[in-house]
Design an enzyme around this catalytic site. Structure first.
Site, PDB file in Angstrom:
ATOM      1  N   LYS A  14       0.857  -1.193   0.000  1.00 31.19           N
ATOM      2  CA  LYS A  14       0.000   0.000   0.000  1.00 31.19           C
ATOM      3  C   LYS A  14       0.889   1.237   0.000  1.00 31.19           C
ATOM      4  CE  LYS A  14      -4.100  -0.002   0.557  1.00 31.19           C
ATOM      5  NZ  LYS A  14      -5.183  -0.144  -0.456  1.00 31.19           N
ATOM      6  N   THR A  59      -3.267  -5.370   0.571  1.00 29.00           N
ATOM      7  CA  THR A  59      -2.705  -4.029   0.759  1.00 29.00           C
ATOM      8  C   THR A  59      -3.542  -3.245   1.774  1.00 29.00           C
ATOM      9  OG1 THR A  59      -3.947  -3.023  -1.076  1.00 29.00           O
ATOM     10  CG2 THR A  59      -1.827  -4.047  -1.594  1.00 29.00           C
ATOM     11  N   ASP A  60      -4.837  -3.561   1.852  1.00 28.45           N
ATOM     12  CA  ASP A  60      -5.682  -2.908   2.844  1.00 28.45           C
ATOM     13  C   ASP A  60      -5.251  -3.286   4.259  1.00 28.45           C
ATOM     14  OD1 ASP A  60      -8.174  -1.220   3.191  1.00 28.45           O
ATOM     15  OD2 ASP A  60      -8.733  -3.005   4.355  1.00 28.45           O
ATOM     16  N   PHE A 159      32.444  30.560 -10.388  1.00 32.28           N
ATOM     17  CA  PHE A 159      32.553  29.463 -11.341  1.00 32.28           C
ATOM     18  C   PHE A 159      33.467  29.912 -12.476  1.00 32.28           C
ATOM     19  CE2 PHE A 159      30.572  26.572 -14.641  1.00 32.28           C
ATOM     20  CZ  PHE A 159      31.109  25.402 -14.096  1.00 32.28           C
ATOM     21  N   ARG A 176      29.012  35.105  -7.215  1.00 32.14           N
ATOM     22  CA  ARG A 176      27.671  34.810  -7.692  1.00 32.14           C
ATOM     23  C   ARG A 176      26.819  34.316  -6.538  1.00 32.14           C
ATOM     24  NH1 ARG A 176      27.623  28.781 -10.554  1.00 32.14           N
ATOM     25  NH2 ARG A 176      28.639  27.681  -8.818  1.00 32.14           N
ATOM     26  N   GLN A 223      29.532  21.138  -6.969  1.00 31.49           N
ATOM     27  CA  GLN A 223      30.093  19.813  -6.710  1.00 31.49           C
ATOM     28  C   GLN A 223      31.004  19.830  -5.482  1.00 31.49           C
ATOM     29  OE1 GLN A 223      29.705  21.190  -9.694  1.00 31.49           O
ATOM     30  NE2 GLN A 223      29.455  19.670 -11.325  1.00 31.49           N
ATOM     31  N   ASN A 249      21.082  23.215  -9.337  1.00 30.34           N
ATOM     32  CA  ASN A 249      21.674  24.545  -9.237  1.00 30.34           C
ATOM     33  C   ASN A 249      20.598  25.566  -9.595  1.00 30.34           C
ATOM     34  OD1 ASN A 249      23.470  26.693  -9.099  1.00 30.34           O
ATOM     35  ND2 ASN A 249      25.120  25.538 -10.088  1.00 30.34           N
ATOM     36  N   HIS A 251      19.633  28.720 -10.564  1.00 29.16           N
ATOM     37  CA  HIS A 251      20.374  29.826 -11.155  1.00 29.16           C
ATOM     38  C   HIS A 251      19.727  31.182 -10.863  1.00 29.16           C
ATOM     39  CE1 HIS A 251      22.799  26.924 -13.256  1.00 29.16           C
ATOM     40  NE2 HIS A 251      21.729  26.385 -13.816  1.00 29.16           N
TER      41      HIS A 251
END
Length: 302
Positions: A14, A59-60, A159, A176, A223, A249, A251
């Site tokens: 479930k 599943t119940d 970067f 940045r 990274q 990322n 931006h």
């Protein structure tokens, strides 16, 4: 080449059982809010090949077990999943494993008249806590985690030095905005004795270390920051063998205000929601025992 068709790996259960537990043992109530999935693995061949449901735990029934176990309290998503896993593999001899997962949603007390209210809450939207338990015979793997933890640093990120070809338009920068939605999952060492283990304290500490790791160093790339965050957790928690990350990322592009006769000294940005860079990696101990089957079915992680 054989033309025989056989049954491969299978599981059933479930999915997304929403359970909210209110503890009312005093005037100051407590709330626990989970989304639980239960999936069983074992001898279910007859159900698939012969239509024989003799081993099919409905599943119940699995849903109802989640609610019944919640009546005794949840405590932490990890402890709750361990109880479910033990129940299903102990009570049904043909169930030799399974996968149990939970998302946990935090609630804060509403501040009313200068103090926390006893029984009124507001959802804490900072992140979603996650947990997964995988049992395969005698092997057991427990994975804690979080997702949607949005973080941003407004400087100390750049970067530069990346390869460039005729399709490159991105300009190098040494200052940045770095922003991401952290999804992280950490796997405990197999065989860890969890009796008396405080999963809530562990979770709070790992989250705190992840946030600290995001802030501490100049980031040359997402990274590098990801690895530093993971290493910080592993150095502080010997019970954790590996931690996986999936981090977009987010931006932020500087807006050109020159058409309006204005400068923009790195202050006004356009936050783009797509496309986005997607950084994924695993940070682990060199001697960590591989456990690839523990990660099967967890989407979004390499």
């Amino acid at each position: 080449m054989s033309s025989k068709i056989i049954l491969g790996s299978n599981q059933f259960g479930k999915a997304e059982v929403r359970v909210v537990k209110i503890t009312r043992d005093s005037d100051r109530h407590q709330i626990e809010d989970l989304n639980v999935t239960s999936q069983l693995r074992g001898d279910f061949e007859a159900a698939h090949l012969e239509g024989d449901n003799g081993h099919v735990v409905p599943t119940d029934t699995q849903k109802n077990t989640v609610y019944a176990f919640a009546r005794e309290g949840i405590g932490s998503p990890e402890a709750f999943l361990l109880r479910l896993g033990e129940h299903f593999t102990s009570n049904f001899s043909w169930v030799d494993g399974g996968r149990w997962a939970a998302e946990s949603y935090a609630w804060d007390r509403i501040q009313a008249h200068g103090s926390e209210h006893d029984h009124s809450f507001v959802r804490n939207g900072q992140e979603v806590r996650t947990a997964v338990l995988v049992r395969d015979g005698d092997a057991e793997h427990l994975i804690s985690g979080l997702k949607d933890l949005t973080v941003l640093k407004s400087t100390q990120s750049g970067f530069v030095g990346y390869p460039k070809d005729k399709y490159t338009t991105l300009a190098e920068t040494t200052d940045r905005i770095l922003a991401t939605d952290v999804s992280a999952r950490w796997r405990f060492k197999a065989g860890t004795d969890f009796s008396g283990f405080d999963f809530n304290k562990n979770y709070d500490d790992v989250k705190s270390l992840l946030l600290e790791g995001f802030t501490e160093k100049y980031s040359h790339a997402l990274q590098q920051t990801l690895f530093d965050m993971g290493a910080k957790v592993l150095e502080a928690h010997p019970e954790i063998d590996e931690i996986k990350f999936s981090m977009p990322n987010k931006h932020h592009f500087l807006v050109d205000l020159s058409p309006f006769g204005l400068d923009n000294p790195n202050e006004v940005f356009f936050a783009a929601d797509r496309p986005y860079g997607l950084i994924e990696a695993t940070v682990l101990r060199e001697d960590a025992v591989p456990a690839e089957n523990a990660w099967t079915g967890i989407a979004g992680f390499c």
